[in-house]
Design a protein around this motif. Structure first.
Motif, short mmCIF file in Angstrom:
data_model
loop_
_atom_site.label_atom_id
_atom_site.label_comp_id
_atom_site.label_asym_id
_atom_site.label_seq_id
_atom_site.Cartn_x
_atom_site.Cartn_y
_atom_site.Cartn_z
N SER A 120 0.61 -1.40 0.21
CA SER A 120 0.28 -0.03 0.39
C SER A 120 1.39 1.46 0.12
N CYS A 154 -2.72 -1.50 -3.35
CA CYS A 154 -3.04 -0.29 -3.25
C CYS A 154 -1.88 1.35 -3.66
N GLN A 156 -2.70 5.52 -3.18
CA GLN A 156 -3.60 6.33 -2.94
C GLN A 156 -2.53 7.36 -3.57
N HIS A 181 -7.62 -4.80 -11.78
CA HIS A 181 -7.37 -4.11 -11.85
C HIS A 181 -8.62 -3.14 -11.17
N THR A 199 -6.26 0.61 -7.14
CA THR A 199 -5.99 -1.00 -6.55
C THR A 199 -5.92 -2.23 -7.46
N SER A 201 -4.90 -6.24 -8.55
CA SER A 201 -4.50 -7.44 -7.96
C SER A 201 -3.76 -8.92 -9.42
N THR A 224 -12.75 -4.32 -3.75
CA THR A 224 -12.77 -5.22 -4.99
C THR A 224 -12.44 -6.65 -4.27
N VAL A 235 -10.57 -6.63 -0.77
CA VAL A 235 -10.39 -5.81 -0.35
C VAL A 235 -10.54 -3.96 -0.27
N ASN A 237 -9.33 -0.12 -0.20
CA ASN A 237 -8.63 0.44 -0.85
C ASN A 237 -9.31 2.38 0.38
N CYS A 304 -6.57 -1.36 3.30
CA CYS A 304 -5.21 -1.18 3.11
C CYS A 304 -5.91 0.50 2.78
N GLY A 305 -4.96 1.95 3.37
CA GLY A 305 -4.90 3.33 2.74
C GLY A 305 -3.96 3.96 3.46
#
Length: 389
Positions: A120, A154, A156, A181, A199, A201, A224, A235, A237, A304-305
């Motif tokens: 992340s 992930c 931001q 994505h 995000t 994957s 996601t 997930v 984000n 995540c974030g």
């Protein structure tokens, strides 16, 4: 006789001075302990009700250090006053764990578990405006992603453009294995430049969704759903509200050579406190929306974030409920992730469902953004394959 009286008065004078100094130190110690206790309570106090607690929470690392120094002092002078700070520190031991970790033993990985490497990063728009002063920063971000080879990635403050040299989306899809994505934009200009959150994957995406906040903001949360073997993992984000400091705020806080007038100091202080108040209040409403969504997820979750809040905060306490913190589970040292003026703060997080096990958490301390990237291996105990009828 005269000498005796003089000696007696001198001893009495020293006792008075010593007594005054002792009382002053105790008074200061009580003040530091009360502030530390308030920083603990900030985790449970909605800033919309009492925002001052969230301000004190930002000072948790400093308040902890001051109280530890008081404990050391009282130990040296052999005074029972050490219990003032000792009590304040022990009451908030959970906060201490989220700030500093000394994981000495390797975490036991479940047998036949699926490893998910998760990264992340608040990429700060891939240094679009040359904040780092290094024209190679964008390429270094891509190199970092290649080196870590995440299964789930992930971002931001994601930015991409159809212009040459700025198409970060296509570049990421071409250079690394996580090509499935989910990208959501909060702003688009000229039909070519996009700002948002993303995000990626290696696992198939079976559902995408956006969680909008009830206000005009460039902040967003996306979820996601990924198909991993027989399981589905959701997930999240998220990028919560920042404090939106301006250049003049950073200059006031970080320039020791500046000599503002009293009026300038007052104005600057008011502006900074106001931004902190607005930011904390908005995050409180945003985290309520996201935490409710997480609670109702039908699948195990990974969160995540960039929370823009420290562990001793209402935001962190609210969203981490019933989840594990990858840093607490397998991190080491000071967990700070902010690469800026308040560099002791941890404001970026990787949380996960209790049925997963986290190992190898690390902070990638490269000067690529005003945040550091974080990465951890999460081990998912997979469901047995379904028998065909």
């Amino acid at each position: 006789m005269g000498k005796t009286l003089t000696h007696t008065s001198t001893v009495a004078g020293k006792k008075i001075k010593r007594s005054f100094l002792f009382k002053l130190i105790v008074f200061l110690n009580i003040g530091a302990a009360v502030l530390l206790l308030l920083s603990h309570l900030a985790s449970y106090i909605n800033p919309g009700v009492f925002w001052v607690a969230s301000l004190v929470a930002l000072a948790f690392p400093g308040l902890l250090l001051v109280n530890l120094l008081f404990i050391l002092y009282w130990l040296l002078v052999k005074s029972r006053a050490l219990f003032i700070s000792l009590f304040a520190v022990l009451v908030g031991f959970d906060n201490l764990q989220t700030q500093v970790q000394l994981n000495l033993f390797e975490t036991q990985v479940p047998p036949q578990a699926q490893k998910l490497r998760v990264l992340s990063f608040n990429a700060r728009l891939f240094d679009l405006y040359d904040w780092t002063g290094n024209p190679k920063t964008r390429d270094k971000i891509f190199k970092m992603v290649q080196d870590e080879t995440p299964d789930i990635l992930c971002f931001q403050e994601f930015y991409t453009s159809s212009k040459a040299g700025r198409n970060n989306l296509d570049t990421l899809l071409n250079l690394q294995k996580a090509t499935n994505h989910h990208v959501a934009y909060t702003e688009t200009l000229r039909n070519s430049d996009h700002w948002g959150i993303a995000t990626f994957s290696t696992y198939p995406v079976v559902r995408r969704g956006n969680i909008l906040f009830n206000e005009e903001t460039n902040n967003l949360c996306i979820f996601t759903d990924l198909k991993i073997g027989e399981d589905t993992v959701r997930v999240y984000n998220v990028h919560f509200q920042s404090n939106r400091f301006k250049r003049e705020d950073y200059e006031f806080l970080g320039n020791p050579n500046a000599k503002p007038t009293s009026d300038e100091k007052l104005t600057a202080s008011r502006n900074i406190i106001r931004r902190l108040q607005v930011g904390a209040t908005k995050r409180a409403s945003q985290v309520q929306v996201v935490s409710d969504h997480i609670e109702n997820s039908p699948y195990p979750v990974i969160v995540c974030g960039d929370f823009n809040d420290p562990p001793a905060s209402y935001t962190y306490n609210k969203i981490s409920k019933n989840l594990k913190d990858a840093f607490v589970e397998s991190g080491w040292g000071l967990g700070n992730t902010f690469n800026g003026l308040f560099s002791v703060l941890r404001i970026d997080y990787l949380l996960h469902d209790p049925q997963m096990v986290g190992t190898g958490y690390k902070t990638i301390r490269q000067n690529l953004s005003d945040h550091y990237a974080i990465v951890s291996d999460l081990w998912l105990q997979q469901s047995p394959p379904k028998e065909r009828e």
